[in-house]
Design a protein around this motif. Structure first.
Motif: not given
Length: 106
Positions: A51, A53, A56-62
């Motif tokens: 995957t 990214r 941001k990590r907090t965006d949850g888009r992977s």
């Protein structure tokens, strides 16, 4: 900054030339063939299971890489190669002993 370009989808076949038909190259070819036939999973394959990214990590888009970038399918790979030994890829894989004869027969 330049406007991002659209990446065109992959078309046609992709030739993969392997210098040396030994244990590594024949295991690679057999692994791809087993995945194509649904007899195995592409364990360790960045393009098939990895995957990426986005944001941001907090965006949850992977999304999966293969869904984000228009890569060619495994069915579009064609293998070729050469070696100093006369054995073909099947004979070389059998001699290497990395894969079982059962996997090679599939």
């Amino acid at each position: 900054m330049d406007k991002p370009r659209k990446i065109e989808p992959a078309r046609g076949k992709l030739g993969v030339l392997l210098p040396g038909i030994g244990a590594v190259s024949t295991t690679f070819m057999a692994g791809v063939e087993l995945v194509r036939r649904g007899k195995s999973h592409p364990v360790g394959s960045l393009t098939q299971l990895g995957t990426i990214r986005l944001g941001k990590r907090t965006d949850g888009r992977s999304p999966q890489i293969k869904k984000f970038v228009p890569l060619g399918a495994l069915s579009d790979l064609i293998f070729g190669g050469w070696d100093i030994y006369k054995d073909n890829a099947f004979q070389s894989a059998s001699n290497a002993g990395v894969l079982s004869l059962e996997d090679l027969a599939r």
